[in-house]
Motif scaffolding. Structure first.
Motif, short mmCIF file in Angstrom:
data_model
loop_
_atom_site.label_atom_id
_atom_site.label_comp_id
_atom_site.label_asym_id
_atom_site.label_seq_id
_atom_site.Cartn_x
_atom_site.Cartn_y
_atom_site.Cartn_z
N GLY A 165 16.45 44.05 61.82
CA GLY A 165 16.49 45.50 61.63
C GLY A 165 17.05 46.20 62.84
O GLY A 165 16.87 45.75 63.97
N SER A 166 17.72 47.30 62.60
CA SER A 166 18.36 48.04 63.69
C SER A 166 17.35 48.75 64.60
O SER A 166 17.69 49.16 65.70
CB SER A 166 19.35 49.07 63.14
N ASP A 167 16.11 48.84 64.14
CA ASP A 167 15.06 49.50 64.92
C ASP A 167 14.25 48.51 65.75
O ASP A 167 13.12 48.77 66.15
CB ASP A 167 14.14 50.29 63.99
N TRP A 168 14.84 47.36 66.07
CA TRP A 168 14.15 46.27 66.74
C TRP A 168 13.55 46.65 68.08
O TRP A 168 12.57 46.07 68.51
CB TRP A 168 15.09 45.07 66.91
N ARG A 169 14.09 47.63 68.76
CA ARG A 169 13.59 48.00 70.09
C ARG A 169 12.19 48.60 70.06
O ARG A 169 11.44 48.44 71.02
CB ARG A 169 14.53 49.00 70.76
N THR A 170 11.84 49.26 68.96
CA THR A 170 10.59 50.02 68.94
C THR A 170 9.69 49.75 67.73
O THR A 170 8.55 50.18 67.72
CB THR A 170 10.89 51.54 68.96
N ASN A 171 10.18 49.05 66.72
CA ASN A 171 9.41 48.88 65.50
C ASN A 171 8.68 47.53 65.50
O ASN A 171 9.31 46.47 65.41
CB ASN A 171 10.32 48.97 64.28
N LYS A 208 7.29 46.96 73.67
CA LYS A 208 8.37 47.19 74.63
C LYS A 208 8.26 46.30 75.87
O LYS A 208 8.92 46.55 76.88
CB LYS A 208 8.37 48.66 75.04
N THR A 267 9.53 45.17 62.49
CA THR A 267 10.79 44.47 62.62
C THR A 267 10.65 43.29 63.57
O THR A 267 11.11 42.18 63.28
CB THR A 267 11.89 45.43 63.12
#
Length: 124
Positions: free
Chosen positions: A86-92, A62, A95
């Motif tokens: 990937g749509s989870d790019w903020r936390t994964n 982050k 990704t």
């Protein structure tokens, strides 16, 4: 008393763990970003990839640059471009690592070449 099948299954899990494989019962979320990178990035590119990520974000998924808004492990600018991985790019971290590896390969040819550029310019 444990059955032979249970003992063999436990031994297989230990063998897989010792070989660097994730046992079926382990959570992917439990892996550190560095461990995930070791699964994704080719071994001959991993040291360079790791150097860049260490300098850019200290392996903080982050991490946000307050001046530019660059985000994540690779300090993508804008961070939203990691959505292509990937749509989870903020936390994964997985990704973000996939995106960063693709970025380094596409822009520089490899993480090794990206690291050479980084050393000369202190950005990539």
């Amino acid at each position: 008393m444990r059955t032979s099948a249970a003992i063999l299954a436990g031994a297989a899990g230990l063998t897989a763990l010792g070989a660097g494989l994730m046992p079926a019962t382990a959570s992917a979320a439990a892996l550190s970003p560095k461990a995930i990178a070791a699964q994704i990035v080719p071994a001959n590119q991993l040291a360079s990839f790791s150097q860049i990520i260490s300098h850019e974000s200290s392996w903080n998924v982050k991490a946000t640059n307050p001046s530019s808004g660059a985000y994540g492990l690779a300090q993508a600018l804008p961070g939203s471009k990691m959505a292509s991985a990937g749509s989870d790019w903020r936390t994964n971290p997985r990704t973000q690592i996939k995106w960063a590896l693709n970025y380094m390969n596409t822009r520089y040819g490899s993480p090794n070449a990206a690291w050479v550029f980084w050393q000369n310019h202190h950005w990539y």
